[in-house]
Every structure is written in C-alpha cells, then in structure tokens.
Design an enzyme around this catalytic site. Structure first.
Site, PDB file in Angstrom:
ATOM      1  NE  ARG A   1      -3.706   2.100   2.670  1.00 11.46           N
ATOM      2  CZ  ARG A   1      -3.804   2.813   3.799  1.00 11.46           C
ATOM      3  NH1 ARG A   1      -3.067   2.490   4.847  1.00 11.46           N
ATOM      4  NH2 ARG A   1      -4.633   3.830   3.868  1.00 11.46           N
TER       5      ARG A   1
ATOM      6  CG  HIS B   1      -8.461  -3.640  -1.999  1.00  6.26           C
ATOM      7  ND1 HIS B   1      -9.515  -2.840  -2.405  1.00  6.26           N
ATOM      8  CD2 HIS B   1      -7.408  -2.796  -1.804  1.00  6.26           C
ATOM      9  CE1 HIS B   1      -9.122  -1.573  -2.458  1.00  6.26           C
ATOM     10  NE2 HIS B   1      -7.846  -1.529  -2.109  1.00  6.26           N
TER      11      HIS B   1
ATOM     12  CG  ASN C   1      -0.272   8.901   2.788  1.00  2.67           C
ATOM     13  OD1 ASN C   1      -0.655   7.914   2.166  1.00  2.67           O
ATOM     14  ND2 ASN C   1       0.249   9.955   2.198  1.00  2.67           N
TER      15      ASN C   1
ATOM     16  CG  HIS D   1      -1.128   5.404  -0.235  1.00  2.00           C
ATOM     17  ND1 HIS D   1      -1.803   5.987   0.812  1.00  2.00           N
ATOM     18  CD2 HIS D   1      -1.972   4.460  -0.741  1.00  2.00           C
ATOM     19  CE1 HIS D   1      -3.001   5.427   0.936  1.00  2.00           C
ATOM     20  NE2 HIS D   1      -3.113   4.493   0.012  1.00  2.00           N
TER      21      HIS D   1
END
Length: 331
Positions: free
Chosen positions: A63, A195, A97, A67
């Site tokens: 992740r 996911h 974040n 980001h």
C-alpha cells in the site's frame, strides 16, 4: 565547408545521440549491478528475514508503494517527515496516509544498504523492491522491478489528499484518477486486486453501514445486506469506531488469491471503490475473466500492472537525489 548532406547526417547523429542520452536515465533491470552489486540481495534478505515475523506488514508495504507512486510519482516522497526545509506538512500527515505502516522497516533496509554502499540506492527504489519482495515471501506473485529511481525533495500533504483515490470513490473518479497516472481500466481492476490481502479500519467504509450519502440510518444499497449486518453486529458497532480493523478479504486476507474478486461480484467488497468496479461493463467483464481464469494468470497480469505503476512519473538521471536518510532530504 560541410555539404548539406553532411549536415543532415550530423543532425541525424545528434538526434540519435540525444535519444541514447535520454534513454540512459530510464529505469532498467539490475540498475545497481556495478554501483552496488549486492543491493537487491540485501533488500531481499532483509525482507525474507523480517516479514515472516510480521506478515501483516506485507500488504502495508504494498500500500505504501501505491500511495507513493500516486503523488509526484514513485519518488519516495511519502517517506519524508516535516522539517524546516520541507516548508509544509508532508504526505505522511494527510488523511489517506495516517494509517500507513512500515516506515521503520524502510529505514532498516536503508541502513543495511548504506553500510554496504553509501549514497547509492534510492529510497524510492527501496519502497518498490520491498513491496514486491514482501508480497513474494508471503506466497504472492513476483513481478519485475526495474530500478534507477531517484528521490524527490518535495512532499505536500494537500497533494496526497488530492491524488490518492479514497475508498469512497465512484467509478468515474477512479477512472479519472488512474488515467491521470497513465493507468487504464484493466490496471484499475488488477491493482484493486491488492485488496485480497490486508485489513482496513472502520472509518474507511462505515458510512456505507450507517449514513450512506449523508442520510443517517441509510445503508449503501450496493452492499450485500447480510454482509452489512455482520459488519455492524460483529465489527464496526458504531460509526464512531476508529480503531477496529476488518479484513478486506474475509477468511482469505493472508492469501494472495482470487477471493477478493469473487466477493466483489457478490456485492461484498468492503469499500465503495470495490463496488464501483461492477458499475462499469468493462471493469466487470475484466473481473469475470479473472474469476474464470487461473491464479497463475492473475499473478502474471497483476505483475504487469505493478511494473507499470512503478514507472509513474519517476525521477531518473540527474533529477532528484539519493537520500542518506529516507525520512529527510539531504542537507
């Protein structure tokens, strides 16, 4: 005096040299083969030693890579702390974040690399390689990671908020967000497949349970009623629950498999952004193809999408810098 033909040949040669010169700064496999031959092995060894002790970090580091790449490209800007030199709140403090984890892990990898070859390996490359190796060590897919990224010197919280697609996104906003990064609808579906591992916190989806579209007591009609009831009774018992964590792929959140896509088709995707994938005939068709195909095929296609994402707006050549410490720009 040179003749016209000679000048023409000279011009062609200059253009070719220009092309060669510009391509020199692009990402390439084994970029550190000469400057730091053990770089990728050092990263892999660190990951393979530490992640089995804390497997929940694998999806967190994946992740983090996503980001990072969606804000100013894959340049390690998500790692920067606020200092007097940054002049603004950095990406770390932005709402998307605030639940990121793994910064100390990246620092540990950087420390090991600095001991081997100081000032050579960028933090941006570390994030990209760690994301891949963390997924692999937990049994997930492998993908190629060309290297040669350099670190950015700018990190702005407002840019993170503007560029990272939230879990409340509808299809139109997802399509626009991904297209702005050079990613197409197939990439959107495949990258959403991440996911299949990891967890989320209730605030990322609780509005679907308690006040969809701002109407108190209204449930998101695109969310399976039975699943919504389970979430309300056993997980997010209040809309004010900010601490409970929930599996994004219930019962299979530690396995990189096709279960996530199967749940999305059953209207059991956790986020509005998951449900949005079924509102487009194109993306829903991609999901059906994945579910009907093999795990190996998903792995291969996911890898291609990850490699593509890892090249978003990268800084190479003389752009940016190689940070000595990942959390601060060089003085």
């Amino acid at each position: 005096m040179a003749k016209f033909g000679d000048l023409g040949n000279l011009l062609v040669l200059c253009i070719l040299l220009g092309i060669v010169g510009s391509s020199y700064g692009q990402l390439q496999l084994n970029f550190y083969a000469k400057s730091c031959p053990q770089a990728e092995k050092i990263i892999q060894d660190y990951v393979y030693k530490q992640i089995p002790k804390a497997p929940s970090l694998a999806p967190a580091l994946l992740r983090m890579h996503f980001h990072d790449c969606f804000v100013r490209g894959c340049d390690g800007s998500v790692l920067l702390n606020f200092t007097s030199s940054t002049k603004n709140q950095t990406e770390k403090v932005a709402v998307p974040n605030q639940t990121l984890r793994g910064f100390s892990f990246i620092d540990g990898v950087k420390k090991a690399l600095e001991a081997e070859c100081p000032g050579v390996v960028s933090c941006a490359d570390i994030v990209a390689l760690v994301a891949r190796d963390s997924v692999v060590v937990t049994g997930g897919p492998y993908w190629k990671v060309p290297t040669g990224r350099r670190d950015g010197r700018i990190s702005n919280a407002s840019e993170a908020l503007a560029n990272i697609p939230p879990p409340t996104s509808n299809f139109s906003s997802l399509q626009t967000s991904f297209a702005s990064k050079g990613l197409d609808l197939k990439d959107l579906v495949l990258l959403s497949g991440a996911h299949t591992i990891g967890v989320s916190h209730c605030p990322s989806f609780s509005s679907r349970l308690y006040n969809f579209t701002g109407v108190w007591g209204k449930k998101d009609p695109s969310l399976d009623s039975e699943y919504a009831a389970i979430l309300k009774m056993k997980k997010c018992k209040s809309i004010n629950d900010n601490t409970t964590i929930v599996e994004m792929d219930p019962g299979s959140s530690s396995k990189f498999d096709l279960s996530y896509f199967q749940l999305v088709l059953k209207r059991r995707g956790l986020f509005q952004s998951d449900a949005a994938l079924t509102t487009s005939a194109t993306t829903k068709s991609f999901i059906n193809q994945l579910v009907q195909g093999s795990l190996e095929q998903f792995y291969a296609e996911f890898g291609v999408a990850m490699e593509k994402m890892g090249k978003i707006e990268v800084k190479t050549g003389s752009a940016g810098e190689i940070r000595k410490h990942c959390a601060v720009v060089n003085s």
